[in-house]
Design a protein around this motif. Structure first.
Motif, PDB file in Angstrom:
ATOM      1  N   ASN A 321      10.589   0.079 -29.048  1.00  0.00           N
ATOM      2  CA  ASN A 321      10.055  -1.049 -28.278  1.00  0.00           C
ATOM      3  C   ASN A 321      10.591  -2.377 -28.792  1.00  0.00           C
ATOM      4  N   LEU A 322      10.696  -2.486 -30.122  1.00  0.00           N
ATOM      5  CA  LEU A 322      11.169  -3.739 -30.703  1.00  0.00           C
ATOM      6  C   LEU A 322      12.628  -3.985 -30.309  1.00  0.00           C
ATOM      7  N   ARG A 323      13.408  -2.893 -30.246  1.00  0.00           N
ATOM      8  CA  ARG A 323      14.815  -3.002 -29.834  1.00  0.00           C
ATOM      9  C   ARG A 323      14.900  -3.519 -28.398  1.00  0.00           C
ATOM     10  N   LYS A 324      14.073  -2.917 -27.531  1.00  0.00           N
ATOM     11  CA  LYS A 324      14.042  -3.329 -26.129  1.00  0.00           C
ATOM     12  C   LYS A 324      13.659  -4.819 -26.024  1.00  0.00           C
ATOM     13  N   TRP A 325      12.689  -5.180 -26.847  1.00  0.00           N
ATOM     14  CA  TRP A 325      12.190  -6.555 -26.859  1.00  0.00           C
ATOM     15  C   TRP A 325      13.294  -7.524 -27.278  1.00  0.00           C
ATOM     16  N   LEU A 326      14.001  -7.206 -28.369  1.00  0.00           N
ATOM     17  CA  LEU A 326      15.014  -8.124 -28.893  1.00  0.00           C
ATOM     18  C   LEU A 326      16.222  -8.237 -27.959  1.00  0.00           C
ATOM     19  N   ARG A 327      16.447  -7.195 -27.163  1.00  0.00           N
ATOM     20  CA  ARG A 327      17.543  -7.252 -26.190  1.00  0.00           C
ATOM     21  C   ARG A 327      17.276  -8.323 -25.145  1.00  0.00           C
ATOM     22  N   ASP A 328      16.029  -8.403 -24.680  1.00  0.00           N
ATOM     23  CA  ASP A 328      15.694  -9.348 -23.614  1.00  0.00           C
ATOM     24  C   ASP A 328      14.164  -9.443 -23.464  1.00  0.00           C
ATOM     25  N   PRO A 329      13.543 -10.316 -24.261  1.00  0.00           N
ATOM     26  CA  PRO A 329      12.063 -10.383 -24.236  1.00  0.00           C
ATOM     27  C   PRO A 329      11.472 -10.642 -22.841  1.00  0.00           C
ATOM     28  N   PRO A 330      12.003 -11.648 -22.085  1.00  0.00           N
ATOM     29  CA  PRO A 330      11.357 -11.918 -20.794  1.00  0.00           C
ATOM     30  C   PRO A 330      11.481 -10.763 -19.791  1.00  0.00           C
ATOM     31  N   ALA A 331      12.423  -9.813 -20.071  1.00  0.00           N
ATOM     32  CA  ALA A 331      12.529  -8.663 -19.171  1.00  0.00           C
ATOM     33  C   ALA A 331      11.385  -7.682 -19.419  1.00  0.00           C
ATOM     34  N   MET A 332      10.854  -7.725 -20.650  1.00  0.00           N
ATOM     35  CA  MET A 332       9.805  -6.779 -21.020  1.00  0.00           C
ATOM     36  C   MET A 332       8.419  -7.333 -20.689  1.00  0.00           C
ATOM     37  N   LYS A 333       8.319  -8.654 -20.747  1.00  0.00           N
ATOM     38  CA  LYS A 333       7.035  -9.305 -20.489  1.00  0.00           C
ATOM     39  C   LYS A 333       7.344 -10.632 -19.813  1.00  0.00           C
ATOM     40  N   PRO A 334       6.881 -10.857 -18.606  1.00  0.00           N
ATOM     41  CA  PRO A 334       7.236 -12.083 -17.883  1.00  0.00           C
ATOM     42  C   PRO A 334       6.894 -13.339 -18.701  1.00  0.00           C
ATOM     43  N   MET A 335       7.896 -14.178 -18.941  1.00  0.00           N
ATOM     44  CA  MET A 335       7.697 -15.392 -19.730  1.00  0.00           C
ATOM     45  C   MET A 335       8.623 -16.479 -19.206  1.00  0.00           C
ATOM     46  N   VAL A 336       8.366 -17.722 -19.625  1.00  0.00           N
ATOM     47  CA  VAL A 336       9.212 -18.840 -19.192  1.00  0.00           C
ATOM     48  C   VAL A 336       9.737 -19.578 -20.422  1.00  0.00           C
ATOM     49  N   PRO A 337      10.693 -18.975 -21.152  1.00  0.00           N
ATOM     50  CA  PRO A 337      11.173 -19.584 -22.391  1.00  0.00           C
ATOM     51  C   PRO A 337      11.689 -21.006 -22.201  1.00  0.00           C
ATOM     52  N   ASP A 338      12.276 -21.292 -21.026  1.00  0.00           N
ATOM     53  CA  ASP A 338      12.788 -22.643 -20.794  1.00  0.00           C
ATOM     54  C   ASP A 338      11.684 -23.691 -20.846  1.00  0.00           C
ATOM     55  N   ASN A 339      10.461 -23.267 -20.580  1.00  0.00           N
ATOM     56  CA  ASN A 339       9.319 -24.178 -20.653  1.00  0.00           C
ATOM     57  C   ASN A 339       8.593 -24.058 -21.984  1.00  0.00           C
ATOM     58  N   GLY A 340       9.221 -23.393 -22.945  1.00  0.00           N
ATOM     59  CA  GLY A 340       8.570 -23.191 -24.238  1.00  0.00           C
ATOM     60  C   GLY A 340       7.462 -22.159 -24.158  1.00  0.00           C
ATOM     61  N   GLN A 341       7.475 -21.329 -23.115  1.00  0.00           N
ATOM     62  CA  GLN A 341       6.434 -20.312 -22.974  1.00  0.00           C
ATOM     63  C   GLN A 341       7.046 -18.935 -23.182  1.00  0.00           C
ATOM     64  N   GLY A 342       7.030 -18.501 -24.446  1.00  0.00           N
ATOM     65  CA  GLY A 342       7.533 -17.171 -24.748  1.00  0.00           C
ATOM     66  C   GLY A 342       8.904 -17.195 -25.371  1.00  0.00           C
ATOM     67  N   MET A 343       9.331 -16.002 -25.779  1.00  0.00           N
ATOM     68  CA  MET A 343      10.565 -15.874 -26.551  1.00  0.00           C
ATOM     69  C   MET A 343      11.775 -15.731 -25.628  1.00  0.00           C
ATOM     70  N   PRO A 344      12.846 -16.503 -25.928  1.00  0.00           N
ATOM     71  CA  PRO A 344      14.037 -16.422 -25.078  1.00  0.00           C
ATOM     72  C   PRO A 344      14.901 -15.214 -25.414  1.00  0.00           C
ATOM     73  N   ASN A 345      15.808 -14.896 -24.522  1.00  0.00           N
ATOM     74  CA  ASN A 345      16.829 -13.885 -24.790  1.00  0.00           C
ATOM     75  C   ASN A 345      17.880 -14.532 -25.677  1.00  0.00           C
ATOM     76  N   LEU A 346      18.051 -14.005 -26.893  1.00  0.00           N
ATOM     77  CA  LEU A 346      18.966 -14.625 -27.855  1.00  0.00           C
ATOM     78  C   LEU A 346      20.389 -14.080 -27.733  1.00  0.00           C
ATOM     79  N   GLY A 347      20.607 -13.178 -26.801  1.00  0.00           N
ATOM     80  CA  GLY A 347      21.939 -12.619 -26.606  1.00  0.00           C
ATOM     81  C   GLY A 347      22.446 -11.862 -27.828  1.00  0.00           C
TER      82      GLY A 347
END
Ligand code: CUA
Length: 364
Positions: A321-347
């Motif tokens: 699960n952590l691997r899936k999360w680190l690949r793309d957090p907003p894909a696993m849990k809807p978030m808006v990193p651009d608004n400072g809401q949640g973790m961004p995809n760090l590529g």
């Protein structure tokens, strides 16, 4: 209206057509079925993790008692009112085109009755409700009371044990059979802290402190969640309360007070630790003992692997699960990193993720 010439006879017949009657009896049957199904579901499985009717602590029990008192009244009123509605629909239905009902105006007895009876009923319920509200809002006092600060974030919970210098996330650890006093606030929008088996709900409001006392009868794991709509991932803002036996709680405190041990030189974990700084994770996350890792935007990760879930207590904390999360957090849990809401995809690359997970695993 009947003798009025302005309504053409054909129009009047229109709304008396019989199919409407068949349709309404069908609707009635469906409604009855739904009601029976709901009642069956409600009574069926009592082993539900967030069942407020299965209280496991004093305040939850107080609330449950209020429910036990008011629910029979509610059921009585429901059947009385619905019964009267059905009876009146049936008794005064139109039988022919010319049986207009007798027109009346005012009935002092009936009006007094339906004003005074509900007022009395509500007064009784009101008294018990107010007593309950004061009861559950009384603060827990005494030297044995554990104080914890609760902060709502979009979309996870932070728990701070100031007296022990501990900060953790999503899992609130408490000693069983001992009062806990929570100070609840929020850093962004309004959330609501709700552990149904242990207590009621209390709003987490930015710039304000609300209080909740909490106590679990015995050790166990109790589920809860945010109960105030707070944006995109409101549904993914859960929480867990873990109640320990006193010795186990002391052990937990001791473990949480330790700083993170540095990863062994040259290990995969050490590479992960380096990446953690390089990728800027330290700007959002704290790992005590690591220089510069003091961000407060995301959860404190010092003891991440002592927890069983992550990301708002939504996902089991497994490597997969952590691997899936680190690949793309907003894909696993809807978030808006651009608004400072949640973790961004760090590529991150797969190799980088492997190193980071190896490092996270040392954070126990
Ligand atoms: Cu936080 Cu809903």
């Amino acid at each position: 209206m009947r003798e009025s010439a302005s309504v053409p006879p054909s129009r009047e017949r229109e709304w008396r057509v019989t199919p409407a009657r068949t349709r309404s009896s069908k609707q009635l049957a469906v409604a009855a079925l739904v009601l029976v199904a709901l009642a069956t579901v409600a009574c069926g499985n009592q082993d539900l993790p967030q069942n407020a009717l299965d209280p496991q602590g004093p305040d939850a029990r107080t609330l449950d008692k209020l429910w036990d008192l008011t629910f029979p009244f509610a059921v009585g009123v429901f059947f009385l009112v619905q019964g009267l509605v059905v009876f009146i629909i049936w008794r005064f239905r139109a039988r022919s085109d010319d049986d207009a009902p007798v027109q009346v105006h005012g009935n002092a007895k009936a009006e007094l009755g339906w004003t005074i009876a509900p007022a009395l009923l509500l007064a009784v319920i009101g008294v018990f409700t107010v007593v309950t509200v004061f009861d559950i809002n009384r603060r827990a006092e005494g030297s044995e009371v554990l104080q914890v600060k609760v902060s709502g974030h979009m979309w996870w919970w932070e728990f701070e044990y100031e007296n022990f210098d501990i900060i953790t996330a999503n899992e609130l650890h408490i000693p069983a059979d001992q009062p806990v006093q929570l100070e609840v606030t929020s850093v962004d929008v309004i959330h609501s802290f709700w552990p149904p088996k242990l207590a009621g709900k209390v709003d987490a409001v930015p710039g304000r402190t609300n209080y909740m006392k909490l106590q679990a009868d015995r050790p166990g794991v109790y589920a809860g969640q945010c109960a105030e709509f707070c944006g995109l991932s409101h549904a993914n803002m859960r929480l867990t309360v873990v109640a320990h036996a006193p010795e186990d709680f002391r052990t937990w405190i001791r473990d949480q007070q330790r700083e993170a041990a540095p990863a062994a030189q040259g290990s995969e974990a050490a590479a992960g630790a380096e990446l953690f700084v390089m990728k800027g994770c330290t700007g959002c996350h704290t790992i005590s003992g690591v220089e510069g890792a003091n961000g407060r935007i995301g959860p404190d990760l010092t003891h991440l692997y002592s927890r069983s879930k992550f990301a708002g207590a939504v996902f089991e904390l497994t490597d997969k699960n952590l691997r899936k999360w680190l690949r793309d957090p907003p894909a696993m849990k809807p978030m808006v990193p651009d608004n400072g809401q949640g973790m961004p995809n760090l590529g991150l690359t797969e190799e980088e993720i492997t190193s980071l997970i190896a490092y996270m695993e040392t954070l126990k």
